[in-house]
Write a protein that holds these residues in place. Structure first.
Motif, short mmCIF file in Angstrom:
data_model
loop_
_atom_site.label_atom_id
_atom_site.label_comp_id
_atom_site.label_asym_id
_atom_site.label_seq_id
_atom_site.Cartn_x
_atom_site.Cartn_y
_atom_site.Cartn_z
N HIS A 420 0.41 -7.41 -9.74
CA HIS A 420 1.05 -8.52 -9.05
C HIS A 420 1.30 -8.13 -7.60
O HIS A 420 1.18 -6.95 -7.24
N LEU A 421 1.66 -9.11 -6.78
CA LEU A 421 2.16 -8.84 -5.44
C LEU A 421 3.59 -8.31 -5.53
O LEU A 421 4.38 -8.81 -6.33
N LEU A 422 3.92 -7.32 -4.72
CA LEU A 422 5.25 -6.73 -4.74
C LEU A 422 5.87 -6.83 -3.35
O LEU A 422 5.24 -6.49 -2.34
N PHE A 423 7.12 -7.30 -3.30
CA PHE A 423 7.88 -7.34 -2.05
C PHE A 423 8.60 -6.00 -1.91
O PHE A 423 9.45 -5.65 -2.73
N SER A 424 8.25 -5.25 -0.87
CA SER A 424 8.75 -3.88 -0.77
C SER A 424 10.22 -3.82 -0.38
O SER A 424 10.92 -2.89 -0.74
N ARG A 425 10.68 -4.80 0.43
CA ARG A 425 12.04 -4.78 0.97
C ARG A 425 12.32 -3.48 1.72
O ARG A 425 13.42 -2.96 1.73
N SER A 426 11.29 -2.99 2.36
CA SER A 426 11.36 -1.77 3.16
C SER A 426 11.49 -2.15 4.63
O SER A 426 11.01 -3.20 5.06
N PRO A 427 12.13 -1.31 5.45
CA PRO A 427 12.24 -1.61 6.89
C PRO A 427 10.88 -1.75 7.58
O PRO A 427 10.77 -2.47 8.57
N LEU A 428 9.87 -1.07 7.08
CA LEU A 428 8.58 -1.06 7.75
C LEU A 428 7.47 -1.77 6.97
O LEU A 428 6.45 -2.13 7.56
N LEU A 429 7.64 -1.94 5.69
CA LEU A 429 6.59 -2.54 4.88
C LEU A 429 7.02 -3.94 4.43
O LEU A 429 8.17 -4.16 4.07
N SER A 430 6.07 -4.85 4.43
CA SER A 430 6.35 -6.22 4.01
C SER A 430 6.06 -6.39 2.53
O SER A 430 6.96 -6.46 1.71
N VAL A 431 4.80 -6.48 2.18
CA VAL A 431 4.38 -6.62 0.78
C VAL A 431 3.27 -5.61 0.52
O VAL A 431 2.63 -5.10 1.44
N TYR A 432 3.03 -5.35 -0.75
CA TYR A 432 1.93 -4.45 -1.11
C TYR A 432 1.45 -4.78 -2.51
O TYR A 432 2.09 -5.52 -3.27
N ALA A 433 0.28 -4.26 -2.86
CA ALA A 433 -0.28 -4.46 -4.19
C ALA A 433 -1.22 -3.31 -4.49
O ALA A 433 -1.86 -2.75 -3.60
N ASP A 434 -1.29 -2.96 -5.77
CA ASP A 434 -2.26 -1.97 -6.23
C ASP A 434 -3.53 -2.73 -6.58
O ASP A 434 -3.67 -3.31 -7.65
N MET A 435 -4.48 -2.74 -5.64
CA MET A 435 -5.69 -3.53 -5.81
C MET A 435 -6.60 -2.98 -6.90
O MET A 435 -7.49 -3.68 -7.39
N SER A 436 -6.38 -1.73 -7.31
CA SER A 436 -7.17 -1.19 -8.41
C SER A 436 -6.78 -1.83 -9.74
O SER A 436 -7.46 -1.65 -10.74
N VAL A 437 -5.70 -2.60 -9.74
CA VAL A 437 -5.25 -3.32 -10.93
C VAL A 437 -5.38 -4.83 -10.74
O VAL A 437 -5.83 -5.55 -11.63
N THR A 438 -5.01 -5.31 -9.55
CA THR A 438 -4.95 -6.76 -9.34
C THR A 438 -6.31 -7.39 -9.06
O THR A 438 -6.49 -8.59 -9.29
N CYS A 439 -7.28 -6.63 -8.56
CA CYS A 439 -8.57 -7.18 -8.14
C CYS A 439 -9.69 -6.54 -8.95
O CYS A 439 -9.82 -5.31 -8.97
N LYS A 440 -10.53 -7.35 -9.57
CA LYS A 440 -11.55 -6.82 -10.47
C LYS A 440 -12.58 -5.95 -9.75
O LYS A 440 -13.03 -4.94 -10.27
N GLU A 441 -12.97 -6.33 -8.53
CA GLU A 441 -13.99 -5.55 -7.82
C GLU A 441 -13.49 -4.16 -7.47
O GLU A 441 -14.27 -3.21 -7.41
N TYR A 442 -12.19 -4.02 -7.24
CA TYR A 442 -11.63 -2.74 -6.84
C TYR A 442 -11.04 -1.97 -8.02
O TYR A 442 -10.39 -0.94 -7.83
N TYR A 443 -11.24 -2.46 -9.21
CA TYR A 443 -10.65 -1.83 -10.40
C TYR A 443 -11.08 -0.37 -10.54
O TYR A 443 -12.25 -0.03 -10.38
N ASP A 444 -10.12 0.47 -10.82
CA ASP A 444 -10.37 1.89 -11.07
C ASP A 444 -9.34 2.37 -12.08
O ASP A 444 -8.13 2.28 -11.83
N PRO A 445 -9.76 2.87 -13.24
CA PRO A 445 -8.80 3.29 -14.27
C PRO A 445 -8.10 4.60 -13.94
O PRO A 445 -7.11 4.94 -14.58
#
Length: 579
Positions: A420-445
């Motif tokens: 899923h998309l994750l809201f970091s709530r960090s002073p420097l980071l906005s949002v992030y995602a592990d594309m190896s899980v969320t996106c099929k083309e970038y999947y890596d076990p």
């Protein structure tokens, strides 16, 4: 998708798992602690219902399903967007198709060309770079791995984009996630909190339920005061929303008596996700527009990831569609100068390779700062009132947001993440995602691929990649305390890409809304497209696509005038040649 499926995973016992998971209530996830094969261990129902998800050392990895495509076709906004698409397909075919030259192959330019082609016109789309997509562009590195301009999320509240996917027959390229919004807990490293929208309730009750059941981020008194503060927006509708353009989010919160902690807990993250800036700069109108879409549409805040890189999975199908209807798309075609006729209208686009591209109408779908560099000096001397008003707004408008996006490929699979998309709530980071899980083309076990948005980035855009990466790793160490250390003594970066965008989207600060120009300029035959132009979805992919449709609609509506102008120009050239 018609049915839910497990996201890019080869799981033994998948049929039994699917059967079991389908019987669960709103939170439908399963867990596995076998990271290589994802063989199913005992399935655990996470009954969080507003409680934080606690991540303990050695906890099981949570792997969420891809979910069925939500039924968006019956929503008012989807139907309205579909009607606009139908306008082009059903418009009277031009007796002589106009040739329309479009500068910029981002989503705005691609959308303009696509819908002009649908109406029977001949678009020629020129892109300065060797890649499609503009702000959704992506590239391959020397190893053949993709990295993108940024982290792109497709919402249910994007009706024109959803129609576009359907019209191209690529709606299955969107992989929908569970209807939740997941926030990191900065004061409790490694833990998350979530707002879960129940499928059984209509809007806005599903959103209200999600907020009321979350007691970790906001207390009941804070929720009540926030709700009271929103009452004028609910009662006043669109006129009230538009009237808040003069206030920042922070100013509006103070005026409405909303506690500061609501701003700290929710709206800092939301502001950075929407416009890459903080609430003390962002216009409250932007927040209210988003809340209106997310709360008034049942599936408005539901998110989907593209199943691969945007140029191939989204942009190329648009290009194929344009080609199939007689249009043309040309890369490496940089405009050097806009040449004018004696009356100040556009004569042709002069390219940097010496080529001249002439048409019956012209569209600039490049970012406004690029357009300003191309503006002919002669246009500043046009004295008509309508032109001067449009021109002064355009030249004075908009400050752009500096943004950095980062792509990190780690040497291991990170456990403290979600599909899923994750809201970091960090002073420097906005949002992030592990594309190896969320996106099929970038999947890596075996290895994680994090895409992150580094924002606000104005103070960082001039710094080295090393400085940005070091600062990012310090923030990631807080989000992944058991797995990432700032010095890389734990998870190590195998490779990285930092994409700096000095002019990402226009900064949605108070009082910039009146400056946004219409797609039809006062200069006959010249048009604009881009998310900065006047449309109701602000700076977003949806806004870019809608601006392209509105631009194409203006050209189709102007067919008779443009056709007469083209004929007169042709006759003038013939007379000139004869003499």
């Amino acid at each position: 998708m018609d049915t839910g499926c497990l996201s890019s995973m080869n799981i033994s016992g998948a049929n039994q798992a699917t059967s079991f998971v389908s019987q669960l209530p709103t939170q439908r996830c399963f867990t596995s602690n076998h990271h290589a094969s994802f063989a199913l261990k005992p399935l655990i129902l996470l009954r969080n219902k507003g409680r934080r998800l606690q991540r303990r050392p050695g906890a099981l990895q949570v792997v969420c399903k891809d979910f069925p495509r939500p039924p968006l076709e019956s929503t008012i906004n989807y139907l309205e967007a579909g009607q606009l698409s139908t306008f082009f397909r059903n418009s009277q075919r031009p007796s002589k198709p106009l040739q329309v030259v479009i500068a910029g192959a981002g989503l705005a330019g691609l959308s303009t060309a696509k819908y002009l082609a649908d109406a029977g016109y001949k678009p020629i789309l020129l892109e300065a770079r060797d890649v499609l997509g503009g702000k959704v562009a992506a590239w391959k590195d020397k190893d053949g791995d993709w990295y993108e301009t940024g982290l792109h999320i497709f919402f249910g509240a994007y009706p024109n984009i959803q129609n576009l996917f359907f019209e191209l027959g690529i709606e299955d390229c969107l992989k929908w996630k569970e209807h939740s919004m997941i926030f990191a807990m900065p004061n409790k490293p490694g833990e998350f909190n979530r707002f879960d929208f129940p499928e059984t309730l209509p809007a806005p009750l599903n959103g209200i339920w999600a907020i009321l059941r979350n007691n970790e981020m906001l207390t009941w008194p804070e929720k009540v005061k926030f709700a009271i503060g929103l009452l004028p927006a609910m009662a006043g509708g669109q006129p009230y929303v538009e009237a808040q353009d003069g206030l920042t989010v922070s100013e509006w919160m103070k005026k409405q008596g909303v506690p500061d902690r609501v701003n700290d807990e929710v709206f800092i993250a939301m502001s950075k996700a929407l416009n890459f800036i903080n609430p003390d700069e962002l216009s409250m109108q932007c927040i209210l527009i988003a809340l209106n879409r997310f709360l008034q549409e049942k599936h408005g805040s539901k998110m989907a990831f593209l199943d691969g890189n945007p140029p191939e999975r989204l942009c190329m199908p648009i290009v194929d569609h344009i080609h199939s209807r007689g249009g043309d798309v040309r890369l490496n075609s940089r405009i050097k100068k806009i040449e004018l006729n004696p009356d100040g209208t556009v004569k042709h686009f002069a390219l940097s390779d010496g080529t001249q591209i002439a048409g019956d109408a012209y569209v600039c779908a490049a970012p406004v700062d690029v357009f300003k560099l191309l503006v002919p000096q002669e246009w500043s001397e046009i004295s008509s009132r309508s032109w001067r008003s449009w021109w002064e707004f355009l030249l004075s408008m908009f400050t752009y947001v500096f943004c950095c996006s980062e792509c990190f490929r780690f040497d291991r699979k990170l456990k403290n993440t979600y599909d899923h998309l994750l809201f970091s709530r960090s002073p420097l980071l906005s949002v992030y995602a592990d594309m190896s899980v969320t996106c099929k083309e970038y999947y890596d076990p075996n290895r994680s691929m994090l895409e992150l948005v580094f924002a606000p980035a104005e103070e960082w855009i001039g710094r080295s990649d090393t400085e940005i990466i070091d600062a990012t790793m310090e923030e990631l160490a807080k989000l992944f305390p058991d797995e990432i250390a700032a010095d890389q003594s734990k998870a190590k970066i195998l490779k990285y890409h930092v994409v700096k965008t000095s002019r990402s989207v226009y900064k949605t600060v108070p009082n910039c809304e009146p400056c946004r120009p219409l797609q039809r300029s006062p200069l006959e035959g010249f048009y604009l497209a881009g998310d900065y132009t006047k449309q109701k979805y602000l700076a977003s992919m949806e806004g870019a696509v809608l601006s392209g449709k509105l631009c194409a609609q203006s050209i189709v509506q102007d067919y008779n005038r443009l056709s007469l102008r083209s004929q007169a120009s042709l006759q003038s050239e013939e007379v000139s040649v004869a003499s």
